[in-house]
Write a protein that holds these residues in place. Structure first.
Motif, PDB file in Angstrom:
ATOM      1  N   ALA A  25      38.036  38.742  42.767  1.00 38.08           N
ATOM      2  CA  ALA A  25      37.534  37.600  42.011  1.00 38.08           C
ATOM      3  C   ALA A  25      36.833  38.115  40.767  1.00 38.08           C
ATOM      4  CB  ALA A  25      36.560  36.785  42.854  1.00 38.08           C
ATOM      5  N   HIS A  53      41.034  34.462  39.899  1.00 32.00           N
ATOM      6  CA  HIS A  53      41.410  35.272  41.047  1.00 32.00           C
ATOM      7  C   HIS A  53      42.590  36.163  40.687  1.00 32.00           C
ATOM      8  CE1 HIS A  53      43.291  36.076  45.002  1.00 32.00           C
ATOM      9  NE2 HIS A  53      42.038  36.100  45.423  1.00 32.00           N
ATOM     10  N   SER A  99      45.195  39.237  42.458  1.00 37.70           N
ATOM     11  CA  SER A  99      45.594  39.884  43.702  1.00 37.70           C
ATOM     12  C   SER A  99      46.648  40.947  43.438  1.00 37.70           C
ATOM     13  CB  SER A  99      46.123  38.861  44.713  1.00 37.70           C
ATOM     14  OG  SER A  99      47.361  38.325  44.289  1.00 37.70           O
ATOM     15  N   HIS A 103      36.728  40.597  47.614  1.00 37.85           N
ATOM     16  CA  HIS A 103      36.335  39.816  48.771  1.00 37.85           C
ATOM     17  C   HIS A 103      36.087  40.684  49.990  1.00 37.85           C
ATOM     18  CE1 HIS A 103      36.929  36.159  46.607  1.00 37.85           C
ATOM     19  NE2 HIS A 103      38.181  36.400  46.381  1.00 37.85           N
ATOM     20  N   ASN A 120      42.676  41.294  47.279  1.00 37.28           N
ATOM     21  CA  ASN A 120      42.192  40.221  46.420  1.00 37.28           C
ATOM     22  C   ASN A 120      40.983  40.639  45.593  1.00 37.28           C
ATOM     23  OD1 ASN A 120      44.027  38.096  47.349  1.00 37.28           O
ATOM     24  ND2 ASN A 120      42.930  38.319  49.282  1.00 37.28           N
TER      25      ASN A 120
END
Lengths: 112, 115
Positions: free
Chosen positions: A24, A72, A74, A7, A22
């Motif tokens: 994706a 997602h 992280s 991101h 993060n």
């Protein structure tokens, strides 16, 4: 084709704070995820991994969270230190011994 | 884990020439891969080096430009042929250990500058 992406391109944090990076991913068939740290002039260094049958895994000062519903991933770094300054990449794999696909990378900068 | 040695660590080459990069691992490995990392960017897989057979190339990479050898389970070479300035990049060898966890380990990379 399917890809893995991040991101934010850069992240600046105060020394001692927690960092959250993060990522994706878009390949729902991916079953294995890895975070790498790359310092200047060096190859990527393994930090922590997680398989798709898990949603959380902890290491020393690092935690990886996986949310398959929203695809997602992280990386949380506790008590960030100057030595944590580096570029961080997430990577995903589909099946054992298959190739890794890397995200774009994010630079973590730790302010003293 | 695995100790991966790449040679050379860096080089400056003239356009039109070729450079062969060596990757030596201290243990037998299941898989060996070659990646390219252009300045400020992420890693892109060039090919999977197969022991005893031709490498498997990713889209956009061809054998004539990036010939790869893997004569045994611990050694591989990548040649960057007929170089141009656009080939200036870091080239990284990566391995997956036989019988170990499935994370990939990386060499320190070869920083190539083509002038």
């Amino acid at each position: 084709g399917e890809s893995v992406g991040l991101h934010l391109p850069t992240l600046s944090v105060q020394e001692g704070d927690n960092s959250i990076i993060n990522c994706a991913y878009s390949n729902s068939a991916s079953d294995y995820f890895i975070w790498y740290k790359q310092e200047s002039g060096k190859g990527p260094q393994f930090i922590i991994d997680i398989r798709s049958n898990m949603d959380k895994r902890q290491g020393q000062r690092v935690t990886v969270l996986l949310n398959k519903t929203v695809k997602h991933l992280s990386l949380q770094i506790a008590a960030t230190q100057p030595g944590d300054s580096a570029v961080y990449f997430c990577a995903e794999r589909t099946g054992a011994n298959s190739k890794l696909t890397f995200g774009k990378g994010i630079t973590l900068s730790v302010r003293p | 884990s695995a100790v991966i040695s790449q040679k050379p660590s860096r080089d400056i080459c003239q356009r039109g020439t070729s450079l062969t990069i060596q990757c030596q691992v201290d243990s037998q490995v299941t898989m060996m891969f070659w990646y390219r990392q252009q300045p400020g960017q992420s890693l892109t897989l060039i090919a999977t080096a197969n022991q005893g057979s031709e490498a498997t190339y990713e889209s956009g990479f061809v054998i004539d430009k990036f010939p790869i050898s893997r004569p045994n389970l611990t050694f591989s070479t990548l040649t960057v042929s007929n170089m141009s300035p656009e080939d200036s990049s870091i080239y990284l060898c990566s391995v997956v250990i036989q019988g170990g966890n499935t994370e990939a380990f990386f060499g320190q990379g070869t920083r190539l500058t083509v002038v």
